[in-house]
Motif scaffolding. Structure first.
Motif, PDB file in Angstrom:
ATOM      1  N   UNK A 143       1.002  -1.295   0.077  1.00  0.00           N
ATOM      2  CA  UNK A 143       0.024   0.102  -0.027  1.00  0.00           C
ATOM      3  C   UNK A 143       0.891   1.395  -0.059  1.00  0.00           C
ATOM      4  N   UNK A 144       2.033   1.227   0.644  1.00  0.00           N
ATOM      5  CA  UNK A 144       2.845   2.286   0.866  1.00  0.00           C
ATOM      6  C   UNK A 144       3.612   2.612  -0.775  1.00  0.00           C
ATOM      7  N   UNK A 145       4.044   1.492  -1.064  1.00  0.00           N
ATOM      8  CA  UNK A 145       4.615   1.563  -2.241  1.00  0.00           C
ATOM      9  C   UNK A 145       3.747   2.122  -3.309  1.00  0.00           C
ATOM     10  N   UNK A 146       2.526   1.404  -3.364  1.00  0.00           N
ATOM     11  CA  UNK A 146       1.402   1.889  -4.234  1.00  0.00           C
ATOM     12  C   UNK A 146       1.104   3.313  -4.381  1.00  0.00           C
ATOM     13  N   UNK A 147       1.183   3.921  -3.005  1.00  0.00           N
ATOM     14  CA  UNK A 147       0.672   5.025  -2.825  1.00  0.00           C
ATOM     15  C   UNK A 147       1.976   6.102  -3.604  1.00  0.00           C
ATOM     16  N   UNK A 148       3.076   5.668  -3.209  1.00  0.00           N
ATOM     17  CA  UNK A 148       4.565   6.455  -3.796  1.00  0.00           C
ATOM     18  C   UNK A 148       4.527   6.636  -5.272  1.00  0.00           C
ATOM     19  N   UNK A 149       4.014   5.436  -5.757  1.00  0.00           N
ATOM     20  CA  UNK A 149       3.846   5.274  -7.384  1.00  0.00           C
ATOM     21  C   UNK A 149       2.686   6.294  -7.653  1.00  0.00           C
ATOM     22  N   UNK A 150       1.527   6.249  -7.198  1.00  0.00           N
ATOM     23  CA  UNK A 150       0.515   7.046  -7.386  1.00  0.00           C
ATOM     24  C   UNK A 150       0.963   8.704  -7.131  1.00  0.00           C
ATOM     25  N   UNK A 151       1.875   8.989  -6.442  1.00  0.00           N
ATOM     26  CA  UNK A 151       2.178  10.354  -6.098  1.00  0.00           C
ATOM     27  C   UNK A 151       3.390  10.698  -6.914  1.00  0.00           C
ATOM     28  N   UNK A 152       3.812   9.776  -7.988  1.00  0.00           N
ATOM     29  CA  UNK A 152       4.646  10.319  -9.064  1.00  0.00           C
ATOM     30  C   UNK A 152       6.022   9.554  -9.181  1.00  0.00           C
ATOM     31  N   UNK A 153       6.519   8.737  -8.122  1.00  0.00           N
ATOM     32  CA  UNK A 153       7.571   7.917  -7.896  1.00  0.00           C
ATOM     33  C   UNK A 153       7.568   7.070  -9.137  1.00  0.00           C
ATOM     34  N   UNK A 154       8.685   6.851  -9.820  1.00  0.00           N
ATOM     35  CA  UNK A 154       9.096   6.011 -10.872  1.00  0.00           C
ATOM     36  C   UNK A 154       8.865   4.394 -10.596  1.00  0.00           C
ATOM     37  N   UNK A 155       8.086   3.605 -10.952  1.00  0.00           N
ATOM     38  CA  UNK A 155       8.172   1.916 -10.690  1.00  0.00           C
ATOM     39  C   UNK A 155       9.620   1.618 -11.049  1.00  0.00           C
ATOM     40  N   UNK A 156      10.051   0.660 -10.302  1.00  0.00           N
ATOM     41  CA  UNK A 156      11.365   0.052 -10.380  1.00  0.00           C
ATOM     42  C   UNK A 156      11.410  -1.167 -11.188  1.00  0.00           C
ATOM     43  N   UNK A 157      10.177  -1.516 -11.799  1.00  0.00           N
ATOM     44  CA  UNK A 157      10.119  -2.409 -12.791  1.00  0.00           C
ATOM     45  C   UNK A 157       9.327  -2.207 -13.806  1.00  0.00           C
ATOM     46  N   UNK A 158       9.489  -2.715 -14.988  1.00  0.00           N
ATOM     47  CA  UNK A 158       8.497  -2.351 -16.260  1.00  0.00           C
ATOM     48  C   UNK A 158       7.698  -3.813 -16.401  1.00  0.00           C
ATOM     49  N   UNK A 159       6.621  -3.420 -16.211  1.00  0.00           N
ATOM     50  CA  UNK A 159       5.346  -4.477 -16.129  1.00  0.00           C
ATOM     51  C   UNK A 159       4.236  -4.108 -16.943  1.00  0.00           C
ATOM     52  N   UNK A 160       3.525  -4.926 -17.380  1.00  0.00           N
ATOM     53  CA  UNK A 160       1.945  -4.709 -17.994  1.00  0.00           C
ATOM     54  C   UNK A 160       0.995  -4.069 -17.086  1.00  0.00           C
ATOM     55  N   UNK A 161       1.238  -3.962 -16.035  1.00  0.00           N
ATOM     56  CA  UNK A 161      -0.008  -3.619 -15.213  1.00  0.00           C
ATOM     57  C   UNK A 161       0.071  -2.268 -15.150  1.00  0.00           C
ATOM     58  N   UNK A 162      -1.189  -1.718 -14.581  1.00  0.00           N
ATOM     59  CA  UNK A 162      -1.459  -0.418 -14.508  1.00  0.00           C
ATOM     60  C   UNK A 162      -1.741  -0.042 -13.236  1.00  0.00           C
ATOM     61  N   UNK A 163      -2.143  -0.872 -12.313  1.00  0.00           N
ATOM     62  CA  UNK A 163      -2.299  -0.549 -11.158  1.00  0.00           C
ATOM     63  C   UNK A 163      -1.256  -0.479  -9.908  1.00  0.00           C
ATOM     64  N   UNK A 164      -1.077   0.773  -9.303  1.00  0.00           N
ATOM     65  CA  UNK A 164       0.102   0.858  -8.651  1.00  0.00           C
ATOM     66  C   UNK A 164       0.191  -0.242  -7.646  1.00  0.00           C
ATOM     67  N   UNK A 165      -0.771  -0.983  -6.973  1.00  0.00           N
ATOM     68  CA  UNK A 165      -0.315  -1.868  -5.994  1.00  0.00           C
ATOM     69  C   UNK A 165      -0.187  -3.118  -6.638  1.00  0.00           C
ATOM     70  N   UNK A 166      -0.334  -3.564  -7.953  1.00  0.00           N
ATOM     71  CA  UNK A 166       0.111  -4.517  -8.501  1.00  0.00           C
ATOM     72  C   UNK A 166       1.591  -4.525  -8.884  1.00  0.00           C
ATOM     73  N   UNK A 167       1.931  -3.084  -9.352  1.00  0.00           N
ATOM     74  CA  UNK A 167       3.268  -2.854  -9.757  1.00  0.00           C
ATOM     75  C   UNK A 167       4.128  -3.057  -8.257  1.00  0.00           C
ATOM     76  N   UNK A 168       3.590  -2.611  -7.195  1.00  0.00           N
ATOM     77  CA  UNK A 168       4.440  -2.564  -5.957  1.00  0.00           C
ATOM     78  C   UNK A 168       4.743  -4.103  -5.638  1.00  0.00           C
ATOM     79  N   UNK A 169       3.519  -5.067  -5.631  1.00  0.00           N
ATOM     80  CA  UNK A 169       3.979  -6.342  -5.464  1.00  0.00           C
ATOM     81  C   UNK A 169       4.835  -7.096  -6.173  1.00  0.00           C
TER      82      UNK A 169
END
Length: 69
Positions: free
Chosen positions: A25-51
């Protein structure tokens, strides 16, 4: 691309469902707030990217000591 980890695999990796949920949840919120994802995935939901980041070991999950109330 590797298959996403199941929740059971992630919980066994982190040893705590609670800590996993809080970290995702924290990492997903950070991604929503503009932090760049650390992985390139096809997912669009921030929590999925965080997981996915947690699964790959790019984001740490801190488990609180037991007995804290």
């Amino acid at each position: 691309m590797a298959q996403a980890a199941s929740v059971e695999e992630l919980v066994s990796q982190t040893k705590s469902k609670y800590a996993l949920v809080v970290a995702a949840a924290r990492r997903g919120r950070a991604i929503m707030d503009g932090y760049q994802p650390l992985v390139q995935v096809n997912a669009t939901k921030p929590v999925t990217i965080a997981l996915e980041e947690i699964q790959r070991g790019l984001v740490s999950v801190e488990v609180p000591p037991s007995g804290i109330k």
